[in-house]
Design a protein around this motif. Sequence first.
Motif, mmCIF file in Angstrom:
data_model
loop_
_atom_site.group_PDB
_atom_site.id
_atom_site.type_symbol
_atom_site.label_atom_id
_atom_site.label_comp_id
_atom_site.label_asym_id
_atom_site.label_seq_id
_atom_site.Cartn_x
_atom_site.Cartn_y
_atom_site.Cartn_z
ATOM 1 N N ASP A 1 63.111 -23.497 11.181
ATOM 2 C CA ASP A 1 63.793 -22.558 10.279
ATOM 3 C C ASP A 1 63.097 -22.427 8.927
ATOM 4 N N ASP A 2 62.726 -23.563 8.312
ATOM 5 C CA ASP A 2 62.080 -23.482 6.998
ATOM 6 C C ASP A 2 60.702 -22.818 7.092
ATOM 7 N N GLU A 3 60.023 -22.949 8.231
ATOM 8 C CA GLU A 3 58.727 -22.296 8.418
ATOM 9 C C GLU A 3 58.882 -20.786 8.612
ATOM 10 N N ILE A 4 59.968 -20.399 9.243
ATOM 11 C CA ILE A 4 60.245 -18.973 9.469
ATOM 12 C C ILE A 4 60.650 -18.285 8.162
ATOM 13 N N GLN A 5 61.319 -19.027 7.268
ATOM 14 C CA GLN A 5 61.837 -18.448 6.035
ATOM 15 C C GLN A 5 60.876 -18.532 4.849
ATOM 16 N N ASN A 6 59.895 -19.436 4.913
ATOM 17 C CA ASN A 6 59.010 -19.666 3.761
ATOM 18 C C ASN A 6 57.539 -19.585 4.159
ATOM 19 N N LYS A 7 56.782 -18.863 3.349
ATOM 20 C CA LYS A 7 55.342 -18.815 3.586
ATOM 21 C C LYS A 7 54.741 -20.197 3.348
ATOM 22 N N GLN A 8 53.694 -20.481 4.095
ATOM 23 C CA GLN A 8 52.983 -21.748 3.957
ATOM 24 C C GLN A 8 51.507 -21.476 3.716
ATOM 25 N N ASP A 9 50.840 -22.466 3.166
ATOM 26 C CA ASP A 9 49.398 -22.384 2.974
ATOM 27 C C ASP A 9 48.695 -22.578 4.304
ATOM 28 N N VAL A 10 47.631 -21.818 4.494
ATOM 29 C CA VAL A 10 46.683 -22.064 5.580
ATOM 30 C C VAL A 10 45.285 -21.966 4.986
ATOM 31 N N ILE A 11 44.359 -22.675 5.580
ATOM 32 C CA ILE A 11 42.969 -22.656 5.125
ATOM 33 C C ILE A 11 42.118 -22.180 6.293
ATOM 34 N N VAL A 12 41.415 -21.072 6.071
ATOM 35 C CA VAL A 12 40.649 -20.416 7.125
ATOM 36 C C VAL A 12 39.156 -20.653 6.897
ATOM 37 N N ASN A 13 38.476 -21.095 7.949
ATOM 38 C CA ASN A 13 37.028 -21.235 7.938
ATOM 39 C C ASN A 13 36.465 -20.437 9.106
ATOM 40 N N VAL A 14 35.450 -19.638 8.811
ATOM 41 C CA VAL A 14 34.880 -18.744 9.812
ATOM 42 C C VAL A 14 33.365 -18.938 9.839
ATOM 43 N N LYS A 15 32.820 -18.972 11.036
ATOM 44 C CA LYS A 15 31.368 -19.017 11.234
ATOM 45 C C LYS A 15 31.011 -17.842 12.143
ATOM 46 N N ILE A 16 30.057 -17.016 11.688
ATOM 47 C CA ILE A 16 29.629 -15.836 12.445
ATOM 48 C C ILE A 16 28.108 -15.859 12.538
ATOM 49 N N GLN A 17 27.588 -15.677 13.749
ATOM 50 C CA GLN A 17 26.144 -15.604 13.923
ATOM 51 C C GLN A 17 25.748 -14.214 14.412
ATOM 52 N N TYR A 18 24.661 -13.707 13.830
ATOM 53 C CA TYR A 18 24.117 -12.422 14.261
ATOM 54 C C TYR A 18 22.639 -12.362 13.922
ATOM 55 N N GLN A 19 21.922 -11.483 14.585
ATOM 56 C CA GLN A 19 20.490 -11.307 14.343
ATOM 57 C C GLN A 19 20.313 -10.501 13.058
ATOM 58 N N ALA A 20 19.736 -11.098 12.042
ATOM 59 C CA ALA A 20 19.656 -10.457 10.727
ATOM 60 C C ALA A 20 18.232 -10.082 10.329
ATOM 61 N N GLU A 21 17.344 -10.045 11.280
ATOM 62 C CA GLU A 21 15.945 -9.761 10.960
ATOM 63 C C GLU A 21 15.780 -8.425 10.241
ATOM 64 N N GLN A 22 16.455 -7.391 10.714
ATOM 65 C CA GLN A 22 16.328 -6.068 10.087
ATOM 66 C C GLN A 22 16.851 -6.087 8.652
ATOM 67 N N ALA A 23 17.983 -6.726 8.424
ATOM 68 C CA ALA A 23 18.550 -6.810 7.066
ATOM 69 C C ALA A 23 17.629 -7.598 6.137
ATOM 70 N N ALA A 24 17.025 -8.651 6.654
ATOM 71 C CA ALA A 24 16.135 -9.472 5.831
ATOM 72 C C ALA A 24 14.885 -8.700 5.406
ATOM 73 N N GLN A 25 14.487 -7.743 6.211
ATOM 74 C CA GLN A 25 13.300 -6.960 5.883
ATOM 75 C C GLN A 25 13.607 -5.727 5.040
ATOM 76 N N SER A 26 14.787 -5.142 5.237
ATOM 77 C CA SER A 26 15.070 -3.858 4.585
ATOM 78 C C SER A 26 15.848 -3.965 3.280
ATOM 79 N N GLU A 27 16.694 -4.974 3.144
ATOM 80 C CA GLU A 27 17.628 -5.100 2.025
ATOM 81 C C GLU A 27 18.619 -3.937 1.955
ATOM 82 N N ASP A 28 18.861 -3.289 3.068
ATOM 83 C CA ASP A 28 19.820 -2.194 3.158
ATOM 84 C C ASP A 28 21.131 -2.746 3.711
#
Length: 123
Positions: A23-50
């Motif tokens: 009940d108290d969780e349903i009625q009150n917001k709680q803190d959460v801590i989000v960590n995200v890791k994303i991998q992608y091929q960035a060769e084009q970005a590293a060369q173009s800066e676009d």
Amino acid sequence: MNMDLATIRIKNLRLRTFIGIKDDEIQNKQDVIVNVKIQYQAEQAAQSEDIQDALNYRTITKRIIELVENNRFSLLEKLTAEVLEIASEHKWVSYAEVEIDKPHALRFADSVSLCLSCSKNIR
């Protein structure tokens, strides 16, 4: 130059949401801590800066904030899966991982966390 995958890490994104089944969780917001890791091929970005050649982590973070803060979740698994969906949806992403901590969920523990990940074959 043949570059490896780039790794974007969104570290300790501190948000508030309704999470849990008591009940108290349903009625009150709680803190959460989000960590995200994303991998992608960035060769084009590293060369173009676009910005069009790069994965925009600011846009991804804004979408995560909106999802977490504007919804209710009974299960940490559901919340984590929905954040992972946002983190992995771009066609360039080959791997994404999300860990969400729920501080003070258990007595005597700093937090409880759940981690989910997904891999995609990119061509």
